[in-house]
Design a protein around this motif. Structure first.
Motif, PDB file in Angstrom:
ATOM      1  N   MET A 130      -5.366  -1.345  -3.474  1.00 56.46           N
ATOM      2  CA  MET A 130      -4.427  -1.327  -2.357  1.00 56.46           C
ATOM      3  C   MET A 130      -4.727  -2.393  -1.308  1.00 56.46           C
ATOM      4  SD  MET A 130      -2.108   1.146  -2.784  1.00 56.46           S
ATOM      5  CE  MET A 130      -2.022   0.506  -4.451  1.00 56.46           C
ATOM      6  N   ALA A 159       1.331   4.452  -2.811  1.00 51.83           N
ATOM      7  CA  ALA A 159       0.119   5.115  -3.288  1.00 51.83           C
ATOM      8  C   ALA A 159       0.156   6.625  -3.147  1.00 51.83           C
ATOM      9  CB  ALA A 159      -1.092   4.563  -2.531  1.00 51.83           C
ATOM     10  N   ALA A 195       0.803  -1.227   0.000  1.00 48.17           N
ATOM     11  CA  ALA A 195       0.000   0.000   0.000  1.00 48.17           C
ATOM     12  C   ALA A 195       0.829   1.267   0.000  1.00 48.17           C
ATOM     13  CB  ALA A 195      -0.908   0.009   1.235  1.00 48.17           C
ATOM     14  N   GLY A 231      -0.633   8.793  -6.275  1.00 47.69           N
ATOM     15  CA  GLY A 231      -2.009   8.616  -6.737  1.00 47.69           C
ATOM     16  C   GLY A 231      -3.021   9.266  -5.811  1.00 47.69           C
ATOM     17  N   PRO A 246      -6.885   5.260  -5.147  1.00 48.12           N
ATOM     18  CA  PRO A 246      -6.801   3.880  -5.662  1.00 48.12           C
ATOM     19  C   PRO A 246      -7.042   2.825  -4.584  1.00 48.12           C
ATOM     20  CG  PRO A 246      -4.614   4.736  -5.253  1.00 48.12           C
ATOM     21  CD  PRO A 246      -5.566   5.845  -4.906  1.00 48.12           C
ATOM     22  N   ARG A 247      -8.162   2.935  -3.872  1.00 45.19           N
ATOM     23  CA  ARG A 247      -8.409   2.103  -2.700  1.00 45.19           C
ATOM     24  C   ARG A 247      -8.564   0.626  -3.057  1.00 45.19           C
ATOM     25  NH1 ARG A 247     -13.106   1.664   1.290  1.00 45.19           N
ATOM     26  NH2 ARG A 247     -12.068   1.418   3.307  1.00 45.19           N
TER      27      ARG A 247
END
Length: 313
Positions: A134, A120, A117, A123, A130-131
């Protein structure tokens, strides 16, 4: 007055505290100037190195007064130990002084690679949120496989067990009845190498580079690991086939890898090109055992050993 040459970086406070009274040449860039290094070592009674200075061949032959080599670390593949032994030159690794640093590196990179994760930031800052991409994995309940079960591997095992991992190891030099297999956190499963490869969610290497271990983790070994497994090499370059690791990551068979050591060091741009655009890969410049704290410990242990050998005779 004995002359001590230090060809790579070292804690300067340790030099002042433990090498006072000697003629000390401390030049951490000397390793990159072969002619200057050879000239300095030609008059030296002691040489202190890390992993890049090659204490062998002409350099060793050109140091007739050398009595002790201090190694700021534990690996000895850059030192011709047999030649030193034949000449009565003591070789003093800093055994145990960087165990904690390497163990923390292994556990930290395993956490990073499993969770997936922490890349990120760009992003999220750009508003992409971008959940769904992740959703990584937890370390608890995973099996850590250790190739080699010496002091660093045992420190790693203790920390991994505290996070809920189960531990297995392969080490033909640790007898089945050795107490090392029964740790305070519980038993460590003793497996042969093929069984360890097949059973490990995270595989960490803790062996020296020898003829027996060179290329040990090749394409075939990687194929025997479970799909999605993590590989961590903070031991020595040459144990792992780097191109095979890059291929296994691109193919999605490996879930991640952290490489702190390489077959050729420093890694140059040409060799590094094989890692371009490889997913879930962490590359670090042989730094797993080097922290501010471990540098102090390693430097003190090494300087003390060198002083002892220079004053005992």
């Amino acid at each position: 007055m004995p002359k001590v040459v230090i060809s790579e970086f070292m804690d300067e406070a340790a030099i002042a505290a433990h090498l006072s009274g000697f003629d000390v040449l401390y030049d951490p860039d000397l390793v990159d100037r072969p002619e200057a290094l050879a000239a300095a070592v030609a008059q030296a009674d002691a040489l202190i190195v890390r992993n890049r200075t090659q204490v062998r061949g002409p350099l060793l032959a050109g140091a007739p007064d050398l009595r002790v080599v201090g190694r700021l670390g534990v690996g000895l593949d850059n030192i011709d130990v047999a030649a030193c032994r034949d000449r009565g030159i003591a070789v003093c690794p800093a055994t145990g002084a960087n165990d904690v640093a390497v163990a923390e590196y292994v556990v930290a990179t395993a956490l990073l690679l499993l969770r997936g994760a922490y890349g990120a930031t760009a992003g999220v800052a750009a508003g992409t949120w971008p959940r769904n991409a992740m959703m990584g994995r937890e370390i608890g309940g995973k099996r850590l496989g250790l190739v080699g079960f010496g002091s660093i591997a045992r420190e790693t095992a203790r920390r991994a067990a505290a996070l809920g991992m189960t531990i297995a190891a392969h080490d033909p030099f640790v007898a089945p009845g050795d107490p090392a297999w029964t740790q305070p956190f519980g038993p460590v499963q003793r497996l042969d190498l093929d069984a360890l490869l097949a059973a490990s969610d995270v595989l960490s290497l803790h062996v020296p580079l020898t003829e027996a271990t060179r290329g040990l983790i090749d394409a075939g070994a990687l194929a025997r690991m479970p799909r999605g497994a993590i590989l961590i090499n903070a031991a020595r370059g040459g144990i792992v086939d780097e191109a095979a690791v890059a291929d296994a990551l691109r193919a999605g068979h490996l879930g991640g890898a952290a490489l702190d050591v390489f077959d050729r060091e420093p890694l140059d741009a040409q060799a590094g090109a094989r890692f371009a655009d490889v997913p879930n890969l962490i590359l670090t410049p042989h730094i797993a055992g080097v922290t501010q704290e471990s540098n102090v410990r390693v430097s003190a242990v090494t300087a003390q050993a060198v002083r002892r050998h220079l004053t005992e005779r």
